[in-house]
Design an enzyme around this catalytic site. Sequence first.
Site, PDB file in Angstrom:
ATOM      1  N   ASP A 117      13.500   2.312  12.542  1.00 41.14           N
ATOM      2  CA  ASP A 117      12.499   1.103  13.132  1.00 41.14           C
ATOM      3  C   ASP A 117      11.662   1.465  13.767  1.00 41.14           C
ATOM      4  OD1 ASP A 117      12.346  -1.420  14.706  1.00 41.14           O
ATOM      5  OD2 ASP A 117      13.782  -1.727  13.063  1.00 41.14           O
ATOM      6  N   ALA A 118      10.205   1.197  13.650  1.00 39.20           N
ATOM      7  CA  ALA A 118       9.139   1.827  14.634  1.00 39.20           C
ATOM      8  C   ALA A 118       9.916   0.374  15.503  1.00 39.20           C
ATOM      9  CB  ALA A 118       8.199   1.463  13.378  1.00 39.20           C
ATOM     10  N   TYR A 137      -6.271 -14.271  10.808  1.00 39.05           N
ATOM     11  CA  TYR A 137      -5.899 -12.654  11.467  1.00 39.05           C
ATOM     12  C   TYR A 137      -5.437 -12.547  13.147  1.00 39.05           C
ATOM     13  CZ  TYR A 137      -4.596  -7.852  10.224  1.00 39.05           C
ATOM     14  OH  TYR A 137      -4.527  -6.390  10.035  1.00 39.05           O
ATOM     15  N   LEU A 174       2.417   0.610   7.903  1.00 43.75           N
ATOM     16  CA  LEU A 174       2.692  -0.785   8.174  1.00 43.75           C
ATOM     17  C   LEU A 174       2.625  -1.325   9.229  1.00 43.75           C
ATOM     18  CD1 LEU A 174       5.051   0.123  10.999  1.00 43.75           C
ATOM     19  CD2 LEU A 174       6.291   2.005   9.929  1.00 43.75           C
ATOM     20  N   LEU A 233      -3.130   2.490   7.557  1.00 41.96           N
ATOM     21  CA  LEU A 233      -3.821   1.867   6.597  1.00 41.96           C
ATOM     22  C   LEU A 233      -4.684   0.308   8.302  1.00 41.96           C
ATOM     23  CD1 LEU A 233      -4.103   1.436   4.210  1.00 41.96           C
ATOM     24  CD2 LEU A 233      -1.723   2.409   4.274  1.00 41.96           C
ATOM     25  N   TYR A 281       0.941  -1.303  -0.222  1.00 42.97           N
ATOM     26  CA  TYR A 281      -0.128  -0.305   0.162  1.00 42.97           C
ATOM     27  C   TYR A 281       0.669   1.372   0.089  1.00 42.97           C
ATOM     28  CZ  TYR A 281      -4.536  -2.390  -0.006  1.00 42.97           C
ATOM     29  OH  TYR A 281      -5.567  -3.016   0.182  1.00 42.97           O
ATOM     30  N   TYR A 308      -7.988  -2.125   9.013  1.00 47.50           N
ATOM     31  CA  TYR A 308      -8.812  -4.451   8.777  1.00 47.50           C
ATOM     32  C   TYR A 308      -9.507  -4.290   9.208  1.00 47.50           C
ATOM     33  CZ  TYR A 308      -8.778  -8.411   6.576  1.00 47.50           C
ATOM     34  OH  TYR A 308      -9.361  -9.359   5.963  1.00 47.50           O
ATOM     35  N   LEU A 355      -4.723  -7.075  -0.727  1.00 53.79           N
ATOM     36  CA  LEU A 355      -3.787  -6.390  -1.782  1.00 53.79           C
ATOM     37  C   LEU A 355      -2.888  -7.313  -1.481  1.00 53.79           C
ATOM     38  CD1 LEU A 355      -2.478  -4.193  -4.017  1.00 53.79           C
ATOM     39  CD2 LEU A 355      -1.875  -3.517  -2.126  1.00 53.79           C
ATOM     40  N   LYS A 380      -5.348  -3.616  15.215  1.00 58.50           N
ATOM     41  CA  LYS A 380      -5.568  -2.882  14.392  1.00 58.50           C
ATOM     42  C   LYS A 380      -7.475  -2.205  15.294  1.00 58.50           C
ATOM     43  CE  LYS A 380      -3.410  -3.145  10.048  1.00 58.50           C
ATOM     44  NZ  LYS A 380      -2.853  -2.300   9.944  1.00 58.50           N
ATOM     45  N   ALA A 434       3.426  -8.451   2.810  1.00 61.38           N
ATOM     46  CA  ALA A 434       3.018  -9.037   4.373  1.00 61.38           C
ATOM     47  C   ALA A 434       1.744  -9.892   4.646  1.00 61.38           C
ATOM     48  CB  ALA A 434       2.661  -7.526   5.506  1.00 61.38           C
TER      49      ALA A 434
HETATM   50  P1  ZID Z   1       4.100  -4.137   3.318  1.00 61.53           P
HETATM   51  O1  ZID Z   1       4.757  -5.106   3.261  1.00 61.53           O
HETATM   52  O2  ZID Z   1       4.193  -3.681   1.787  1.00 61.53           O
HETATM   53  O3  ZID Z   1       3.893  -3.201   3.813  1.00 61.53           O
HETATM   54  C1  ZID Z   1       4.670  -3.547   5.425  1.00 61.53           C
HETATM   55  C2  ZID Z   1       5.974  -2.112   5.566  1.00 61.53           C
HETATM   56  O4  ZID Z   1       6.258  -2.453   7.188  1.00 61.53           O
HETATM   57  C3  ZID Z   1       7.163  -3.265   5.090  1.00 61.53           C
HETATM   58  O5  ZID Z   1       7.767  -1.838   4.004  1.00 61.53           O
HETATM   59  C4  ZID Z   1       7.943  -3.744   5.961  1.00 61.53           C
HETATM   60  O6  ZID Z   1       9.198  -3.520   5.664  1.00 61.53           O
HETATM   61  C5  ZID Z   1       7.625  -2.314   7.469  1.00 61.53           C
HETATM   62  N1  ZID Z   1       7.668  -2.620   8.398  1.00 61.53           N
HETATM   63  C6  ZID Z   1       7.089  -3.780   9.301  1.00 61.53           C
HETATM   64  N2  ZID Z   1       7.916  -3.893  10.672  1.00 61.53           N
HETATM   65  C7  ZID Z   1       8.650  -2.455  11.136  1.00 61.53           C
HETATM   66  C8  ZID Z   1       9.184  -1.864  12.168  1.00 61.53           C
HETATM   67  N3  ZID Z   1       9.056  -2.267  12.969  1.00 61.53           N
HETATM   68  N4  ZID Z   1       9.523  -1.057  11.594  1.00 61.53           N
HETATM   69  C9  ZID Z   1       9.528  -0.153  10.301  1.00 61.53           C
HETATM   70  N5  ZID Z   1       8.818  -0.744   9.110  1.00 61.53           N
HETATM   71  C10 ZID Z   1       8.141  -2.109   9.572  1.00 61.53           C
HETATM   72  O7  ZID Z   1       2.051  -5.090   3.187  1.00 61.53           O
HETATM   73  P2  ZID Z   1       0.981  -4.434   3.616  1.00 61.53           P
HETATM   74  O8  ZID Z   1       0.622  -2.802   2.145  1.00 61.53           O
HETATM   75  O9  ZID Z   1      -0.243  -5.135   3.536  1.00 61.53           O
HETATM   76  O10 ZID Z   1       0.474  -3.379   4.801  1.00 61.53           O
HETATM   77  C11 ZID Z   1      -0.057  -1.659   4.452  1.00 61.53           C
HETATM   78  C12 ZID Z   1       0.108  -1.393   5.612  1.00 61.53           C
HETATM   79  O11 ZID Z   1      -1.757  -1.879   5.004  1.00 61.53           O
HETATM   80  C13 ZID Z   1      -0.548  -2.451   6.819  1.00 61.53           C
HETATM   81  O12 ZID Z   1      -0.783  -1.144   8.007  1.00 61.53           O
HETATM   82  C14 ZID Z   1      -1.332  -3.947   6.753  1.00 61.53           C
HETATM   83  O13 ZID Z   1      -1.705  -4.062   8.352  1.00 61.53           O
HETATM   84  C15 ZID Z   1      -1.862  -2.674   6.023  1.00 61.53           C
HETATM   85  N6  ZID Z   1      -3.249  -3.795   5.220  1.00 61.53           N
HETATM   86  C16 ZID Z   1      -3.234  -4.574   4.613  1.00 61.53           C
HETATM   87  C17 ZID Z   1      -4.127  -5.456   3.679  1.00 61.53           C
HETATM   88  C18 ZID Z   1      -3.047  -5.940   2.402  1.00 61.53           C
HETATM   89  O14 ZID Z   1      -4.270  -7.509   1.585  1.00 61.53           O
HETATM   90  N7  ZID Z   1      -2.647  -6.078   1.843  1.00 61.53           N
HETATM   91  C19 ZID Z   1      -5.052  -5.780   4.721  1.00 61.53           C
HETATM   92  C20 ZID Z   1      -5.557  -4.632   5.930  1.00 61.53           C
HETATM   93  C21 ZID Z   1      -4.364  -3.302   6.009  1.00 61.53           C
HETATM   94  C22 ZID Z   1      -5.078  -6.886   4.745  1.00 61.53           C
HETATM   95  O15 ZID Z   1      -4.527  -7.259   5.232  1.00 61.53           O
HETATM   96  N8  ZID Z   1      -8.647  -8.941   3.024  1.00 61.53           N
HETATM   97  C23 ZID Z   1      -7.502  -9.641   3.795  1.00 61.53           C
HETATM   98  C24 ZID Z   1      -6.908  -9.185   3.928  1.00 61.53           C
HETATM   99  C25 ZID Z   1      -6.841  -7.544   4.319  1.00 61.53           C
HETATM  100  C26 ZID Z   1      -7.459  -6.777   3.153  1.00 61.53           C
HETATM  101  C27 ZID Z   1      -9.112  -7.721   3.034  1.00 61.53           C
END
Ligand code: ZID
Length: 213
Positions: free
Chosen positions: A72-73, A165, A104, A153, A15, A155, A203, A173, A207
């Site tokens: 780093d969060a 989940y 993240l 972001l 995202y 969920y 998406l 969340k 993750a």
């Molecule tokens: P992503 O892997 O692109 O991003 C996550 C990022 O977090 C990565 O770049 C990691 O390196 C970084 N990260 C992890 N730990 C740390 C840390 N300690 N310090 C700094 N950085 C860190 O994944 P993404 O795009 O899915 O995630 C981005 C946001 O979107 C997150 O908050 C997710 O929870 C949220 N989100 C994603 C989805 C999805 O589908 N991808 C959904 C809802 C929310 C979801 O899970 N149906 C089923 C599932 C979903 C929706 C509908």
Amino acid sequence: GKRAFIAGIADDNGYGWAIAKSLAAAGAEILVGTWVPALNIFETSLRRGKFDESRVLPDGSLMEITKVYPLDAVFDCPEDVPEDEVAESVKQDFGTIDILVHSLANGPEVSKPILETSRNGYLAAISASSYSFVSLLKHFIPIMNPGGSTISLTYIASEKIIPGYGGGMSSAKAALESDTKVLAFEAGRKHNVRVNTISAGPLRSRAAKAIGF
Ligand code: ZID
């Protein structure tokens, strides 16, 4: 133009990347915060043109990322870079920002039902996925221009039972959504900065693949 800091980009599948592109297409300058373990490969891939196809904006130009910062969060090792250091670096480099994006999350025990989740796993999910936003906002708010905007972001597993989940991610969340309201009240009054969260659809990010979604 506006300047945006997007925390949580480590490749072109998530995202954060998609939001960065939309902001770039709208004319914003893009700064990125990347998790330390993923920083090298992300910067190398970016430099070598691996993301060039995904950088194409609607007008045919390529999204420019002005600077990538280590972030780093959670920062439990000395070599990690906490939010305050990142905000300080952005301040020194650019002065202020207008938009802060938190994209993240991390739940080490996400594949376990909450009934089988350890205290450490649960707290780690909350730390990386919920408090990370509180901390990010706290450290960036002093350099945010009035009228600025922040987004995270979330969920729907925060409100409804979504098996799979786990690991306290549903709790994380729920905390993020509650914090969004309280922080909107506080940041709005004190700094004229907006705080919102978007409940995302599915998406196939890195993750999401890790959870098998
Ligand atoms: P992503 O892997 O692109 O991003 C996550 C990022 O977090 C990565 O770049 C990691 O390196 C970084 N990260 C992890 N730990 C740390 C840390 N300690 N310090 C700094 N950085 C860190 O994944 P993404 O795009 O899915 O995630 C981005 C946001 O979107 C997150 O908050 C997710 O929870 C949220 N989100 C994603 C989805 C999805 O589908 N991808 C959904 C809802 C929310 C979801 O899970 N149906 C089923 C599932 C979903 C929706 C509908």
